[in-house]
Structure formats: structure tokens, C-alpha cells
Design an enzyme around this catalytic site. Structure first.
Site, short mmCIF file in Angstrom:
data_model
loop_
_atom_site.label_atom_id
_atom_site.label_comp_id
_atom_site.label_asym_id
_atom_site.label_seq_id
_atom_site.Cartn_x
_atom_site.Cartn_y
_atom_site.Cartn_z
N ALA A 92 4.37 -7.27 5.88
CA ALA A 92 3.09 -6.68 6.30
C ALA A 92 2.24 -7.71 7.01
O ALA A 92 1.59 -7.42 8.02
CB ALA A 92 2.36 -6.11 5.09
N TYR A 93 2.23 -8.93 6.49
CA TYR A 93 1.41 -9.98 7.09
C TYR A 93 1.88 -10.29 8.51
O TYR A 93 1.06 -10.52 9.42
CB TYR A 93 1.46 -11.24 6.23
CG TYR A 93 0.55 -12.34 6.75
CD1 TYR A 93 -0.80 -12.36 6.43
CD2 TYR A 93 1.04 -13.34 7.57
CE1 TYR A 93 -1.64 -13.35 6.91
CE2 TYR A 93 0.22 -14.34 8.06
CZ TYR A 93 -1.13 -14.34 7.73
OH TYR A 93 -1.96 -15.32 8.22
N ARG A 94 3.18 -10.29 8.72
CA ARG A 94 3.73 -10.67 10.03
C ARG A 94 3.80 -9.50 11.01
O ARG A 94 4.13 -9.68 12.17
CB ARG A 94 5.12 -11.28 9.84
CG ARG A 94 5.05 -12.62 9.10
CD ARG A 94 6.43 -13.20 8.84
NE ARG A 94 6.32 -14.50 8.16
CZ ARG A 94 7.35 -15.14 7.63
NH1 ARG A 94 8.57 -14.62 7.72
NH2 ARG A 94 7.17 -16.30 7.02
N ARG A 137 -4.69 -14.58 9.30
CA ARG A 137 -5.01 -13.17 9.53
C ARG A 137 -5.98 -12.60 8.51
O ARG A 137 -6.49 -11.48 8.69
CB ARG A 137 -3.73 -12.31 9.51
CG ARG A 137 -2.82 -12.47 10.72
CD ARG A 137 -1.81 -11.33 10.76
NE ARG A 137 -2.47 -10.04 10.94
CZ ARG A 137 -1.91 -8.87 10.66
NH1 ARG A 137 -0.67 -8.83 10.15
NH2 ARG A 137 -2.55 -7.73 10.86
#
Length: 412
Positions: free
Chosen positions: A317-319, A350
Site C-alpha cells: 500500500a505504501y509503495r 509519504r
């Protein structure tokens, strides 16, 4: 003062003529909480040994004055040690029965300055024979480098804990047990696995044992965390004693061998202190039905080699640039945060809002405002929130509340 001055101070006040009381200043010690009890808490039995004239139960609130030198800040005070003993004078149930030091001149003293909340502090009391009155030299660590120098000598000192140093001096205070030692999770020799005697157990292995002894699954995450952490440290100390005492009692062939063994013990303690809290948090996340790899990532790489302690809901999800940034969370874990909180600001680019789980017993209002302005949200176990200033308490988040929030995050 340069760090070298602290090294000289530790050497000068670390001989047989002194006993150290070492702790981290809490919000109740300083003026951070605007408490009427402001002044460093020192255990009653310890002060009775230092100042025998204080141990007069027949006198209401007996006190004694002595010289205290805060050498780290070039400050000298004629301070007061007092035993608040109302419990023995007409108020047997609700009365106080504790000792404190007072008379520091308010926030002008580094010991009461709200900005000193969380600071590692050494009280070096001289050992004298009555009727001579002991004096005290104090060093309030001003930054992380000084704290590291002190902990290199005595080992890690965590919030809410204290110790006497050197250990040999503890024999002079038979009624005073360090708050670092309890008995409920202490392993006897026959309870220690044979494999642990051959190789010191990892932090994860000790925490698994703590979970076995303190299941506490019916408790909320905050109380579960605090109880297990106490238990885990007792297990650690019991294994440490079982492994190291044979080497100590056997003696050493030379000074270098002794120093090498001592350094091994201290480094092991520091390593445990640095990683224990995050391992406990990971265990509790799993118990709360958060799946590692789906709902959270432990020590992932965010970008550029940065490794936050936890990312939510996942590295994927972060990437994923299409995943909304406001649905991402980062949790850093630091036992103390007075100086170390700034280290987390660049750990996940982020995520502008950084959550920080800590066990520190309070911060000043000014430092909290600085954290908030930088986007840091403190996560503090519920039982510690009353150590913070009243103006700060409504802005703290419990671990249980944080877990509830991350449960609502969408997953990839």
C-alpha cells in the site's frame, strides 16, 4: 560543557565514597504537570539510610536540609528532604507516606525545569557517618550523548525505573531493593531452558516466555503491554544472573577480561532495551487479529534505506502511488522520546503524521507543542497518561485507540 566533563564527573563521583540513585525525571518530578508535589521522588528507605535523622515517625513530616549541587548546570542549593508521614498522624487511610526533595527554587533548577522531563539523572550521595550530613552531586543529562555515557556505565534505565550504583554499594542499603528487580516472573534455575544457558535467548524468545507467563488476553492492549514488559524484564534479569554469576564468582585473570565481560553484559542490556518495546507491540498487534504482511509491516524499508518500525496497512500500500496517503500510518517505537523523537521525522516520506509509541513519563508542554507542530502524535499506554501535563493529556492516544484506528484502514 563538553561530554568529557561528564566522563570526569562520573569518575570523580563514582568511587567508594558515593552511592548513585539513577532515574529518568517524570512529569511528577519536574514542574511539567504543575503538581504540588514537584520535586524528585526518591525511595523512602533509601533516604532513611542516607539521612538517618529523617526516619522519625513520631514527628509529623520530619525534614532535614543538605547541600545539593547540580553540577551539570552549575547550580547549588540548600535543599530539604522531607518525609510526608500524615498516614501516621491522624490520617491512617488517605495520608501520605513518601519522601521527596524540595526547595529547588522552582523552574530555575534543572531538576524542576519542565524541559528536563524524561532526562536521565544521576544523584551521587556521599557516604558519611552520623552526625555528619551527606551532600549530593547531581548530573541532569542534557542530550542523548550524555545519556549514552551514563548508560554505558550502569546499563539502560527505563521510564518509571530506578537503580542504585555501583551494585556493591547496594549492600549498604539492605532494605532498599532496586525497582528494576521483582519476583513474580523471575525464573528459578530449573525453569531456565538448557539451550538458553548455552546461548543467551533472543528478545523474541524471552517475550514468548513472557506471553506464556502473562497471557493477559482479557486485558486491554495498554495494560497487557505494561504487565508483559515488566514480566519480560524479570525473565531477562533472571537468565542474565544464571549465566553471568558463575563467571563473576570464578573471578577474572586480569582487568581486561573483567572489562570485556562487563561490556558484554551492558551491551546486551542496551540491545534488549532498544528492541523490547517494538517486539511487544508486534506481539499485541498479532493478538489483536492484525495480520503481518496484510494489516501491518514490521521494520519494512520505506524508501532510500529508511526503516520505520511499523507501517500500516502494508508495504504494498505504501509503495502504491494510487493508494491515498491519508490512509497510511507509521508507528515508531521509542522507550524514551525526549531527544529521540526527531529521529522519526524522515522515516516514511509519504506519511506526514508520525505516530510514536513511548513509555516516557511525561513531556513538557513546550516540547509537546514542538512535536505536534512537526506532525508527531504520541501514543502512550493509558496508565501513563496522568504523568503528562493536564493540557497535554487530551491529545495523547492510547495503544488500544491506535489499534482501533488502523483496523479501519483499507488493505491492498
Amino acid at each position: 560543557m563538553p561530554a568529557g566533563d561528564l566522563v570526569e564527573w562520573l569518575d570523580e563521583h563514582g568511587g567508594p565514597g558515593f552511592v548513585w540513585y539513577v532515574k529518568r525525571l517524570s512529569g511528577n518530578d519536574t514542574l511539567a504537570n504543575a503538581s504540588h508535589q514537584a520535586g524528585p521522588y526518591i525511595p523512602r528507605d533509601f533516604l532513611f539510610r542516607i539521612f538517618p535523622a529523617l526516619a522519625r515517625q513520631e514527628v509529623k513530616n520530619p525534614d532535614i536540609r543538605f547541600n545539593l549541587y547540580v553540577d551539570s548546570h552549575a547550580d547549588h542549593r540548600d535543599v530539604r528532604a522531607i518525609w510526608y508521614n500524615n498516614r501516621f498522624h491522624g490520617n491512617p487511610k488517605g495520608g501520605r507516606n513518601e519522601t521527596r526533595l524540595t526547595g529547588f527554587g522552582g523552574g530555575a533548577s534543572a531538576l524542576l525545569d519542565p524541559e528536563s522531563t524524561g532526562a536521565l539523572t544521576v544523584f551521587a550521595f556521599s557516604i558519611v557517618n552520623p552526625p555528619e550530613t551527606a551532600d549530593c552531586h547531581v548530573w541532569v543529562c542534557r542530550h542523548e550523548t550524555e545519556e549514552d555515557l551514563v548508560e554505558d556505565r550502569v546499563g539502560p534505565v527505563e521510564p518509571g525505573k530506578w537503580l542504585l550504583w555501583p551494585p556493591a554499594q547496594s549492600s549498604l542499603f539492605p532494605g532498599v531493593a532496586s525497582s528494576l528487580v521483582r519476583t513474580s516472573c523471575w525464573l528459578t534455575d530449573d525453569e531456565i531452558p538448557a539451550a538458553w544457558r548455552l546461548k543467551f535467548p533472543s528478545g523474541a524468545e524471552i517475550i514468548r516466555k513472557a506471553v506464556e507467563l502473562r497471557d493477559d488476553s482479557s486485558l486491554d492492549p495498554d495494560r497487557r503491554l505494561m504487565r508483559r514488559r515488566e514480566c519480560e524484564f524479570e525473565i531477562f534479569r533472571s537468565v542474565e544472573q544464571a549465566i553471568e554469576m558463575p563467571h563473576i564468582t570464578a573471578g577474572f585473570a586480569d582487568i581486561d577480561s573483567f572489562i570485556a565481560r562487563a561490556q558484554t553484559i551492558l551491551q546486551r542490556r542496551k540491545a534488549r532495551s532498544g528492541h523490547s518495546l517494538e517486539l511487544h507491540a508486534r506481539e499485541i498487534f498479532i493478538e489483536e487479529r492484525l495480520i503481518e504482511g496484510t494489516h501491518f509491516a514490521y521494520q519494512p524499508v520505506s524508501e532510500g534505506g529508511k526503516t520505520p518500525d511499523f507501517l500500516f496497512p502494508s508495504v504494498a500500500a505504501y509503495r502504491d502511488s494510487t493508494f491515498p496517503s491519508d490512509r497510511l500510518r507509521m508507528l515508531a517505537v521509542k522507550t524514551t522520546c525526549r531527544d529521540r523523537w526527531r529521529q522519526i521525522l524522515n522515516e516514511a516520506d509519504r506519511i506526514p503524521a508520525k505516530h510514536l509509541l513511548t513509555l516516557q513519563e511525561g513531556v513538557s508542554e513546550a516540547q509537546f507543542a514542538e512535536m505536534a507542530q512537526a506532525g508527531v502524535q504520541l501514543v502512550v499506554p493509558a496508565g501513563l497518561s496522568d504523568k503528562f501535563p493536564k493540557a497535554v493529556q487530551p491529545h495523547l492516544q492510547t495503544l488500544e485507540s491506535f489499534i482501533g484506528d488502523v483496523r479501519l484502514l483499507p488493505i491492498v
